[in-house]
Write an enzyme that holds these catalytic residues in place. Structure first.
Site, mmCIF file in Angstrom:
data_model
loop_
_atom_site.group_PDB
_atom_site.id
_atom_site.type_symbol
_atom_site.label_atom_id
_atom_site.label_comp_id
_atom_site.label_asym_id
_atom_site.label_seq_id
_atom_site.Cartn_x
_atom_site.Cartn_y
_atom_site.Cartn_z
ATOM 1 N N ASP A 245 0.939 -1.208 0.116
ATOM 2 C CA ASP A 245 0.074 -0.135 -0.182
ATOM 3 C C ASP A 245 0.880 1.281 -0.015
ATOM 4 O OD1 ASP A 245 -2.325 -1.493 -0.150
ATOM 5 O OD2 ASP A 245 -2.500 -1.672 2.022
ATOM 6 N N GLU A 246 2.017 1.194 -0.515
ATOM 7 C CA GLU A 246 3.075 2.603 -0.311
ATOM 8 C C GLU A 246 3.532 2.571 -1.825
ATOM 9 O OE1 GLU A 246 5.974 2.171 2.586
ATOM 10 O OE2 GLU A 246 4.675 1.513 4.213
#
Length: 301
Positions: A245-246
């Site tokens: 999620d980065e």
């Protein structure tokens, strides 16, 4: 009617880049339809997107001579244009791509049980609002097969049993290759992709998730948010990388909420923000409007 192309590039910033690109197009009788550029002062890097038509575009005949008026000059097909820009790229150290706008990206969608983003994307495609071809849907659950097949699209149920993620991902990769998918969209696919699959599909996977992260991790994030009295909720669409999620963010959408809205109402608002953010991200990627700039993106909207 002439072919429309999109040129995207990034390179070290220096004078003369726009002039050089424009000259290549003008010398071949191409007409610039849209041009955007951005110089990042922090990295001294330049980004550009140019959408243009080859000779034969509509307009005043006197102002725009027919294609045969350019006889003897370099050709205007995709291969010839690539050759012209390859020569220019050596001078300016371009990282560049040239696309034919008529080539619609082939998209494979992955989903779990939540169907709101899937349904939104399929409806936009059918309505002519999203210029992609959805070639298949893959899910670790069977629930959304009826929805998918109502649009005439193949549905593949690939469960992930304990210890079976590697085998399941091998099947996913086989389907990506079988359908010649240009892009994979995780439309609320609630499984973490392995580092190996992320590497094999680098730059070709877009994910959507709520924007509470990293504050409210784990189960029931909207209940956690409600308990903390949040005033803004939203969604983030980003490219998938091994860093969970980065990955580089493409688009975010937010909505204001208040104390009177319970967890279920927050979830409904959140679903809307997820649909909007994901649809924009997919459209901008399909239109070649997203350029990577290290760990972030430049989006020419």
């Amino acid at each position: 009617m002439s072919t429309v192309y999109v040129l995207t590039l990034s390179c070290p910033d220096r004078p003369g880049i726009v002039a050089a690109v424009s000259a290549v197009l003008a010398e071949r009788g191409c007409n610039i339809l849209e041009s955007q550029q951005y110089g990042d002062a922090a990295t001294a890097r330049f980004f550009m997107r140019v959408q243009f038509a080859g000779p034969g575009h509509s307009g005043d005949a006197a102002a725009h001579p027919p294609a045969d008026a350019y006889a003897g000059r370099a050709g205007t097909g995709l291969d010839e244009l690539k050759g012209a820009f390859a020569t220019l790229a050596r001078e300016f150290a371009f990282d560049w791509r040239l696309h034919d706008r008529a080539d619609r990206p082939r998209v494979l969608i992955m989903v779990s049980k939540g169907g709101h983003c899937l349904n939104d994307l399929l409806f936009r495609v059918r309505s002519g609002l999203l210029d992609i071809d959805v070639v298949a849907v893959v899910s670790n659950h069977p629930d959304l097969r009826p929805l998918t097949q109502s649009y005439g699209i193949d549905y593949h149920h690939l469960p992930v049993p304990p210890g079976g993620r590697a085998a399941q991902e091998a099947e996913v990769l086989t389907l990506v290759q079988h359908y010649r998918a240009d892009l994979v969209v995780l439309a609320r696919y609630m499984q973490i992709l392995s580092d190996d699959l992320c590497a094999k599909l680098e730059g070709r996977v877009i994910n959507i998730h709520h924007s509470f992260l990293p504050s409210f991790k784990g189960a029931k994030p909207y209940h956690q948010a409600h308990a903390r009295g949040v005033k803004l909720i939203g969604a983030t669409a980003h490219y998938v990388t091994p860093d969970l999620d980065e990955g580089p963010i493409i688009e975010q959408e937010v909505a204001r909420v208040d104390h009177a809205q319970g967890p279920e109402e927050l979830m409904a608002v959140g679903r809307d923000t997820e649909c909007l953010a994901l649809a924009r991200a997919v459209r901008w990627h399909a239109e070649h409007r997203v350029l990577l700039n290290g760990d972030k993106t430049v989006v020419f909207r």
